[in-house]
Design a protein around this motif. Structure first.
Motif, PDB file in Angstrom:
ATOM      1  N   MET A   1       0.806  -1.208   0.000  1.00 49.89           N
ATOM      2  CA  MET A   1       0.000   0.000   0.000  1.00 49.89           C
ATOM      3  C   MET A   1       0.845   1.267   0.000  1.00 49.89           C
ATOM      4  O   MET A   1       0.323   2.329   0.202  1.00 49.89           O
ATOM      5  N   ALA A   2       2.126   1.151  -0.232  1.00 51.31           N
ATOM      6  CA  ALA A   2       2.993   2.327  -0.253  1.00 51.31           C
ATOM      7  C   ALA A   2       3.193   2.820  -1.678  1.00 51.31           C
ATOM      8  O   ALA A   2       4.280   3.221  -2.066  1.00 51.31           O
ATOM      9  N   THR A   3       2.127   2.819  -2.455  1.00 51.81           N
ATOM     10  CA  THR A   3       2.197   3.273  -3.841  1.00 51.81           C
ATOM     11  C   THR A   3       1.074   4.283  -4.069  1.00 51.81           C
ATOM     12  O   THR A   3       0.026   4.194  -3.441  1.00 51.81           O
ATOM     13  N   PRO A   4       1.262   5.249  -4.948  1.00 52.59           N
ATOM     14  CA  PRO A   4       0.185   6.208  -5.209  1.00 52.59           C
ATOM     15  C   PRO A   4      -0.987   5.546  -5.927  1.00 52.59           C
ATOM     16  O   PRO A   4      -0.800   4.638  -6.730  1.00 52.59           O
ATOM     17  N   TYR A   5      -2.184   5.997  -5.607  1.00 52.00           N
ATOM     18  CA  TYR A   5      -3.415   5.505  -6.233  1.00 52.00           C
ATOM     19  C   TYR A   5      -4.009   6.600  -7.110  1.00 52.00           C
ATOM     20  O   TYR A   5      -3.799   7.788  -6.876  1.00 52.00           O
ATOM     21  N   ARG A   6      -4.783   6.171  -8.086  1.00 48.96           N
ATOM     22  CA  ARG A   6      -5.637   7.074  -8.861  1.00 48.96           C
ATOM     23  C   ARG A   6      -6.836   6.258  -9.279  1.00 48.96           C
ATOM     24  O   ARG A   6      -6.719   5.102  -9.687  1.00 48.96           O
ATOM     25  N   CYS A   7      -8.020   6.825  -9.212  1.00 55.95           N
ATOM     26  CA  CYS A   7      -9.245   6.104  -9.548  1.00 55.95           C
ATOM     27  C   CYS A   7      -9.335   5.876 -11.062  1.00 55.95           C
ATOM     28  O   CYS A   7      -9.249   6.826 -11.835  1.00 55.95           O
ATOM     29  N   PRO A   8      -9.514   4.606 -11.479  1.00 55.78           N
ATOM     30  CA  PRO A   8      -9.635   4.326 -12.910  1.00 55.78           C
ATOM     31  C   PRO A   8     -10.978   4.741 -13.498  1.00 55.78           C
ATOM     32  O   PRO A   8     -11.126   4.803 -14.709  1.00 55.78           O
ATOM     33  N   ASN A   9     -11.945   5.065 -12.649  1.00 57.18           N
ATOM     34  CA  ASN A   9     -13.274   5.451 -13.133  1.00 57.18           C
ATOM     35  C   ASN A   9     -13.385   6.967 -13.305  1.00 57.18           C
ATOM     36  O   ASN A   9     -13.620   7.448 -14.407  1.00 57.18           O
ATOM     37  N   CYS A  10     -13.206   7.708 -12.220  1.00 60.78           N
ATOM     38  CA  CYS A  10     -13.356   9.166 -12.318  1.00 60.78           C
ATOM     39  C   CYS A  10     -12.055   9.844 -12.762  1.00 60.78           C
ATOM     40  O   CYS A  10     -12.080  10.979 -13.208  1.00 60.78           O
ATOM     41  N   ARG A  11     -10.930   9.160 -12.636  1.00 63.85           N
ATOM     42  CA  ARG A  11      -9.618   9.568 -13.135  1.00 63.85           C
ATOM     43  C   ARG A  11      -9.053  10.853 -12.524  1.00 63.85           C
ATOM     44  O   ARG A  11      -7.994  11.311 -12.907  1.00 63.85           O
ATOM     45  N   THR A  12      -9.748  11.465 -11.588  1.00 59.49           N
ATOM     46  CA  THR A  12      -9.240  12.687 -10.986  1.00 59.49           C
ATOM     47  C   THR A  12      -8.821  12.480  -9.540  1.00 59.49           C
ATOM     48  O   THR A  12      -7.930  13.168  -9.058  1.00 59.49           O
ATOM     49  N   ASN A  13      -9.445  11.547  -8.842  1.00 65.05           N
ATOM     50  CA  ASN A  13      -9.158  11.328  -7.429  1.00 65.05           C
ATOM     51  C   ASN A  13      -7.814  10.634  -7.248  1.00 65.05           C
ATOM     52  O   ASN A  13      -7.579   9.552  -7.758  1.00 65.05           O
ATOM     53  N   LYS A  14      -6.946  11.289  -6.483  1.00 66.10           N
ATOM     54  CA  LYS A  14      -5.642  10.722  -6.159  1.00 66.10           C
ATOM     55  C   LYS A  14      -5.406  10.675  -4.656  1.00 66.10           C
ATOM     56  O   LYS A  14      -4.333  10.282  -4.218  1.00 66.10           O
ATOM     57  N   SER A  15      -6.405  11.074  -3.853  1.00 63.16           N
ATOM     58  CA  SER A  15      -6.138  11.183  -2.418  1.00 63.16           C
ATOM     59  C   SER A  15      -7.243  10.669  -1.499  1.00 63.16           C
ATOM     60  O   SER A  15      -6.989  10.443  -0.323  1.00 63.16           O
TER      61      SER A  15
END
Length: 81
Positions: A1-15
Motif C-alpha cells: 500500500m505504499a504506492t500512489p493511487y488514482r481512480c480508474p473510473n473518475c480519473r481525478t481522485n488521487k487522495s
C-alpha cells in the motif's frame, strides 16, 4: 500500500480512498435453511472446500464509489506520476 493511487473510473481522485480489509470465513451451510452448520479453520478444511485465494484488500474511491482490487488503483496511480 505504499504506492500512489488514482481512480480508474473518475480519473481525478488521487487522495480520497476507503481501504476495505477482506476477512474470509469458511463455513458449511445447511442447503435447506441456509444456517451455518460448521465453521472451518484454514488448517481443517474438507477435501472439497478450497481456501480463500482472493485479494487481502479492496479499494473504494472516496469520490465516485468504485470498488476494485488494490492493484487496479495502483496501476492507474503509476501512470499519473
Amino acid at each position: 500500500m505504499a504506492t500512489p493511487y488514482r481512480c480508474p473510473n473518475c480519473r481525478t481522485n488521487k487522495s480520497r480512498f476507503n481501504i476495505i480489509k477482506q476477512v474470509a470465513e469458511s463455513v458449511k451451510l445447511d442447503p435447506k435453511t441456509g444456517s451455518v452448520m460448521q465453521t472451518y479453520e484454514n488448517g481443517n478444511l474438507d477435501a472439497i472446500h478450497l481456501p480463500y485465494r482472493g485479494p487481502e484488500y479492496k479499494i473504494q474511491c472516496g469520490v465516485c464509489g468504485l470498488i476494485e482490487d488494490e492493484r487496479m488503483f495502483a496501476k492507474f496511480g503509476e501512470s499519473s506520476i
